[in-house]
Design an enzyme around this catalytic site. Structure first.
Site, PDB file in Angstrom:
ATOM      1  N   SER A 111       4.605  -5.682  -3.012  1.00  0.00           N
ATOM      2  CA  SER A 111       4.731  -4.242  -3.211  1.00  0.00           C
ATOM      3  C   SER A 111       5.459  -3.607  -2.012  1.00  0.00           C
ATOM      4  CB  SER A 111       3.352  -3.643  -3.468  1.00  0.00           C
ATOM      5  OG  SER A 111       3.461  -2.362  -4.024  1.00  0.00           O
ATOM      6  N   ALA A 112       4.870  -2.598  -1.349  1.00  0.00           N
ATOM      7  CA  ALA A 112       5.551  -2.029  -0.188  1.00  0.00           C
ATOM      8  C   ALA A 112       5.736  -3.098   0.897  1.00  0.00           C
ATOM      9  CB  ALA A 112       4.769  -0.851   0.372  1.00  0.00           C
ATOM     10  N   GLY A 149       0.828  -1.202   0.000  1.00  0.00           N
ATOM     11  CA  GLY A 149       0.000   0.000   0.000  1.00  0.00           C
ATOM     12  C   GLY A 149       0.860   1.248   0.000  1.00  0.00           C
ATOM     13  N   ALA A 150       2.033   1.132  -0.634  1.00  0.00           N
ATOM     14  CA  ALA A 150       2.898   2.297  -0.861  1.00  0.00           C
ATOM     15  C   ALA A 150       3.390   2.947   0.434  1.00  0.00           C
ATOM     16  CB  ALA A 150       2.185   3.329  -1.746  1.00  0.00           C
ATOM     17  N   ASP A 166       4.001  -5.155 -13.868  1.00  0.00           N
ATOM     18  CA  ASP A 166       3.950  -4.420 -12.600  1.00  0.00           C
ATOM     19  C   ASP A 166       3.908  -2.904 -12.816  1.00  0.00           C
ATOM     20  OD1 ASP A 166       3.794  -5.841 -10.165  1.00  0.00           O
ATOM     21  OD2 ASP A 166       5.858  -6.551 -10.360  1.00  0.00           O
ATOM     22  N   HIS A 179       0.178  -5.043 -11.658  1.00  0.00           N
ATOM     23  CA  HIS A 179       0.619  -4.981 -10.256  1.00  0.00           C
ATOM     24  C   HIS A 179      -0.487  -5.527  -9.335  1.00  0.00           C
ATOM     25  CE1 HIS A 179       3.293  -3.572  -7.172  1.00  0.00           C
ATOM     26  NE2 HIS A 179       2.429  -2.725  -6.656  1.00  0.00           N
TER      27      HIS A 179
END
Ligand SMILES: *[C@@H]1O[C@H](CO)[C@@H](O)[C@H](O)[C@H]1NC(C)=O
Ligand SMILES: *[C@@H]1O[C@H](CO)[C@@H](O)[C@H](O)[C@H]1NC(C)=O
Length: 571
Positions: A224-225, A137-138, A352, A467
């Protein structure tokens, strides 16, 4: 009483006895395999046993605290003990964060909780391999129970736990300003979210045996994050002996968006937004520490307007881990010796970067517009600005070499997505795999490319795996919500769960009790196989040297170009 009535009554009685007998039989058989109340270091917890078959169930514990409510920009502290039995039946609040539309906040300061999914058969499980999931979630959004679209959360661990016979844990951590603001020095070191993750993994190590897990058999995984987080946990000296294996899906600590290199400049920007900016930094930090957490959280939101003009969406991901000289003692590339004994499985999705490409070059996803050479060069200028303009020509030459004299518009568009995928995800992951293999002293290495065609309607036909599209298969959604999937999706999901959980059991995705369609050869210093993962897998799914030509461009030609002189945007 007539004969008939008597018979009926007897029949009824027999039926009742039979039902009671059957009930108590199934009660004995099925209820034998459920945990009930479990003792943790801080007190008793009780979850819910969910039947999944006649002799199978999953014990689900939601909202177990692994640390106390953290103070603002403080490391997590142990949770105080409690009396009685804590009912672990509801997900806890997510950590305070902006909403998806960034118009307000949601969540709570009291958010350091985890969830546990324990598969049970007719006997109580023990010594299960443990898989701890860190959400993505960045570093701005997300939660351990995020994205409930069709019923359960995307990260619900029941399918994976049961199909792979592993214990699954999902944990919260702080995000946004409260999780990652940093002054770049001891006054506000940063990395609070990473410390939360560390506290969660340490809690698992200390407590998971009571739930039927094997504390010596822990794998951490994330996307991701969350994958960047897993990568930082692997590289931190604080993780020594905490877990044996790690999986990163679409993100590593070497990703260009994984590290904030000018944290004080960002802190000043956020201080301005909440009225705390002072030329005296100490006064500014004191003011920030007295500011309302909701205001601080809102000040961390992504400013899309910043994109107008030049720049790329990557630049907006500002709140991120930092080299703090402590949890992250040095540049990530110099920390791989700390992961020498950790088995490592890493990969990316083939597209991605597609979502990011669509933001940076909107024509990429427009049917009625072509992407021009100027669009591509402008995009490269934004992406490579650390090197000034010197990189644009060389990058353009490498990426347009296959276009021909009259390029097919779809080929040009796909090139933009490929550049973005390479730059943000694929190349950093290949570097991490190589560094891991180079520094290994026993830890094995495995590489994959997830390239299942997208399921998102409306995308151009050249789009493969967007992604995050891997997650639905890892968490078994094609089984949990079968109506929105086809049998090929269930094949893929079954195979991915098999590879992932085999890896958690043995450190080798092809070994460990679950059948796989093709053996996955290990990556080594000099031998670079990778597995292409999609719904049709066979021997030909194993290839070598993923996008070698492009990896070489970024790691050799590009990295040797001189950096552009630029002074950080201070005041
Ligand atoms: C896009 O390019 C193709 C092929 O070069 C051309 O036929 C088409 O007219 C162009 N479309 C637009 C909207 O410019
Ligand atoms: C980890 O779990 C697997 C599967 O249960 C088992 O075979 C293996 O011996 C375990 N490893 C350790 C170190 O306990």
């Amino acid at each position: 009483m007539g004969e008939g009535a008597r018979t009926l009554k007897m029949k009824a009685r027999t039926t009742t006895i039979l039902v009671v007998a059957l009930t108590s039989l199934s009660f004995t058989l099925v209820s034998a395999a459920k945990l009930g109340v479990v003792q943790t270091e801080a007190g008793l917890v009780q979850g819910v046993n969910k039947h999944t078959g006649l002799f199978s169930s999953v014990d689900v514990f939601k909202g177990i605290p692994f640390a106390d409510t953290p103070g603002l920009w403080e490391k997590p502290k142990p949770h105080p003990e409690w009396d009685g039995v804590l009912k672990a039946t509801k997900y806890a609040d997510r950590c305070l964060q902006v909403t998806l539309l960034q118009t307000e906040t949601r969540g709570s300061l009291d958010c350091l909780y985890l969830n546990i999914f324990v598969p049970q058969g007719s006997k109580l499980s023990s010594d299960l391999p443990v898989m701890v999931y860190l959400f993505g979630g960045a570093f701005l959004l997300g939660a351990s129970n995020d994205l409930a679209i069709l019923g359960d959360s995307l990260y619900d661990g029941k399918e994976m736990a049961q199909r792979g016979n592993v214990l699954v844990v999902t944990a919260n951590y702080r995000v946004g300003t409260l999780g990652f603001l940093s002054s770049g020095d001891a006054r506000l070191p940063g990395n609070y979210g990473l410390w939360d993750q560390h506290a969660a993994i340490s809690w698992v190590r200390r407590n998971i045996a009571a739930f039927g897990g094997n504390p010596d058999n822990v794998t951490i995984f994330g996307q991701s994050a969350g994958a960047v987080s897993v990568s930082f946990q692997m590289l931190s000296p604080y993780s020594k002996g905490l877990f044996r294996r790690a999986i990163t899906q679409s993100g590593v600590a070497l990703s260009p968006w994984a590290l904030q290199r000018e944290p004080m400049a960002l802190t000043k920007k956020i201080a301005r937004k909440v009225g705390c900016y002072r030329s005296d930094e100490d006064l500014m930090l004191t003011c920030l520490k007295m500011t309302d957490p909701v205001g601080l959280t809102m000040a961390g939101k992504i400013d899309i307007l910043q994109l107008l003009g030049k720049g790329v969406v990557m630049d907006l991901l500002e709140l991120a881990p930092v080299v703090d000289g402590d949890f992250v003692p040095d540049e990530p590339a110099r920390l791989f010796h700390n992961a020498a004994n950790v088995d490592y499985l890493a990969g990316v999705n083939s597209m991605d970067g597609h979502f990011f490409a669509g933001v940076d070059v909107p024509s990429v996803n427009k049917k009625k517009a072509n992407t021009t050479v100027e669009n591509v060069r402008g995009f490269l200028t934004g992406l490579t600005k650390e090197k000034g303009t010197s990189a644009v020509d060389s990058a353009f030459t490498v990426y347009s070499a296959h276009w021909g004299s009259v390029p097919d518009p779809a080929v040009v568009k796909k090139t933009v997505a490929d550049i973005e995928t390479d730059f943000l995800f694929l190349v950093p992951t290949q570097i991490a795999l190589q560094l891991h293999a180079d520094h290994s002293s026993g830890g094995r290495t495995f590489s994959y490319l997830f390239n299942m065609k997208t399921r998102i309607p409306g995308f151009p036909s050249w789009v493969e795996a967007e992604h995050s599209e891997d997650l639905q298969y890892i968490f078994g959604k094609p089984f949990a919500t079968p109506l929105v999937y086809f049998p090929r999706h269930r094949d893929l999901s079954r195979n991915m769960i098999a590879y992932w959980t085999n890896f958690a059991k043995t450190g080798d995705p092809s070994q460990g009790g679950s059948k796989v369609p093709v053996p996955w050869p290990p990556y080594s210093k000099s031998h670079h196989p990778y597995l292409a993962i999609n719904h049709k897998m066979s021997k030909s799914s194993v290839s070598y040297d993923l996008r070698q030509h492009y990896v070489n461009y970024w790691t050799e030609t590009y990295s040797r170009l001189p950096s552009a002189r630029h002074s950080p945007s201070q005041d």
